[in-house]
Design a protein around this motif. Structure first.
Motif, mmCIF file in Angstrom:
data_model
loop_
_atom_site.group_PDB
_atom_site.id
_atom_site.type_symbol
_atom_site.label_atom_id
_atom_site.label_comp_id
_atom_site.label_asym_id
_atom_site.label_seq_id
_atom_site.Cartn_x
_atom_site.Cartn_y
_atom_site.Cartn_z
ATOM 1 N N PHE A 189 -37.893 -36.657 -76.671
ATOM 2 C CA PHE A 189 -39.557 -35.559 -75.705
ATOM 3 C C PHE A 189 -40.503 -35.776 -76.313
ATOM 4 N N LEU A 220 -41.372 -37.913 -70.992
ATOM 5 C CA LEU A 220 -39.393 -36.956 -70.781
ATOM 6 C C LEU A 220 -39.021 -38.109 -70.806
ATOM 7 N N ASP A 227 -42.441 -26.209 -75.414
ATOM 8 C CA ASP A 227 -41.261 -26.917 -76.444
ATOM 9 C C ASP A 227 -42.013 -26.171 -78.116
#
Length: 408
Positions: A281, A288, A210
């Motif tokens: 997120f 999620l 991420d």
């Protein structure tokens, strides 16, 4: 003539030993200020049924005004480099080989190259096991210390340490996914879609961290899941997040994803039903939460298609997705309020079986690798509306599937 042949044979011998990169007969890349485009794809060295017409990693110079690509050279000493990526500082290029015969364990491999900062030339550093068979995707972790690899047939994620000189070490971790058998098709397919996705077991199709680098996520197209791990930077080991995965629609085959610029929204592209799942997120926990699902084809479309790639525009206002078989590019507008998507156009890609897409460094053009057409097509992007205007430039490349750009 004899002198040229002798020199060529010498270069081939040196390249085989790893002393110099193996390139085509074209001149070396001159040292001038420009934008280079590296394109990989499938060549003869591949598993049964996977061979292509490519030669290796082809290098082109980009015309910044028109978007055209001019051939420069080709690095041929690599098997089926179907996905390539660069380090954040553009000093190194990493290319997977989508094969299953790198070693006795039937793994694929990842090759590290150094990039000359003036000329853009590649020099091979080393190659190591990807940690599983037939890798399909790789990325550099945000820390810059690891390459993450998605092994499609192997059903695993490999973590490869990056050494100080940019070369790769053997995997510090290989995680295998398991789960129940899923159907070949999803219930929410486009009407008349006969295309299927392989759900015989785990098939990891993409892995990346991420934006914060705290978590590593992977799309498993075989198990219809998106997995989330935390990476221990010191050891290179993956640890499941508090919620280790989310299940998507059975048969949908999540393939690729793209994060919003703030890292709080993720756009998950599902291959088999050609849908984008928009999910929130949590950068603190890795959780999620799906909030929307939208089709990559218009309501007018009927027939077989499989979605392939998804990108967020550099300004964060638009999302683009490619549809194989349907041969189209979907254009979505991103809501500034909550990040949800609205399909505003579906554009013919002017070629067959478009796979990977990539923006040039300026964000002016979008390029599409059309595997079955052996060509790359390009589109000029309207920065205000997101509309794509075909440039009418076709670039011949054998079985292209991946891009990387370098500004020098």
């Amino acid at each position: 003539m004899n002198m040229l042949l002798s020199r060529r044979n010498l270069m081939l011998a040196l390249a085989a030993s790893g002393t110099v990169p193996l390139v085509s007969a074209r001149a070396a890349i001159p040292a001038t200020s420009r934008t280079l485009c590296y394109i990989g794809g499938y060549n003869k060295h591949a598993p049964p049924g996977g061979a292509g017409n490519g030669q290796g990693i082809a290098v082109f110079e980009m015309n910044r005004q028109t978007g055209g690509l001019i051939p420069v050279t080709t690095y041929m000493d690599i098997a089926s480099p179907s996905f390539i990526t660069m380090s954040a500082d553009s000093r190194f290029l990493y290319a997977l080989s989508e094969i299953d015969d790198f070693n006795a364990s039937h793994d694929g491999s990842v090759t590290a190259f150094s990039i000359d900062p003036v000329s853009g030339e590649l020099s091979r550093l080393n190659a190591v096991s990807s940690g599983g068979a037939v890798p399909a995707h790789l990325s550099v972790h945000h820390s810059g210390r690891y390459v993450l690899v998605a092994n499609y047939v192997g059903g695993s994620v490999g973590v490869l340490p990056i050494r100080a000189d940019g070369s790769l070490g053997e995997p510090t971790d290989v995680v295998h996914n398991t789960g129940p058998r899923m159907p070949e098709r999803a219930e929410d397919n486009p009407p008349g879609n006969y295309a299927v996705s392989d759900h015989s077991g785990s098939h990891v199709h993409m892995v990346a961290s991420d934006p914060s680098g705290r978590f590593v996520l992977a799309c498993d197209a075989g198990l219809d899941r998106v997995y989330v791990w935390a990476l221990d930077i010191a050891t290179g080991k993956l640890r499941p997040a508090a919620t280790p995965f989310i299940n998507l629609i059975p048969g949908s085959a999540p393939r690729h994803f793209a994060f919003s610029n703030d890292g709080k929204i993720i756009y998950i592209l599902c291959e088999q039903d050609s849908k984008v799942v928009v999910a929130s997120f949590d950068p603190r926990t890795g959780a999620l939460t799906p909030v929307q699902k939208v089709s990559t084809v218009t309501s007018y479309f009927q027939g077989s298609t499989l979605a392939a790639e998804i990108l967020l525009s550099p300004n964060g206002r638009f999302v683009y997705a490619s549809n194989r078989l349907g041969d189209s590019l979907a254009v979505f507008r991103v809501s500034p309020r909550d990040g949800t998507l609205t399909l505003v156009d579906e554009v013919w890609m002017h070629a067959d079986y478009g796979r990977a897409m990539m923006f040039d460094p300026s964000g002016t053009f979008l390029y599409c690798a059309n595997q079955r057409s052996d060509s790359v097509t390009s589109f000029r992007i309207n920065q205000e509306t997101g509309a794509l205007d075909f440039t009418w430039h076709f670039t011949a490349v054998g079985s292209p599937t991946t891009f990387a750009f370098l500004q020098i």
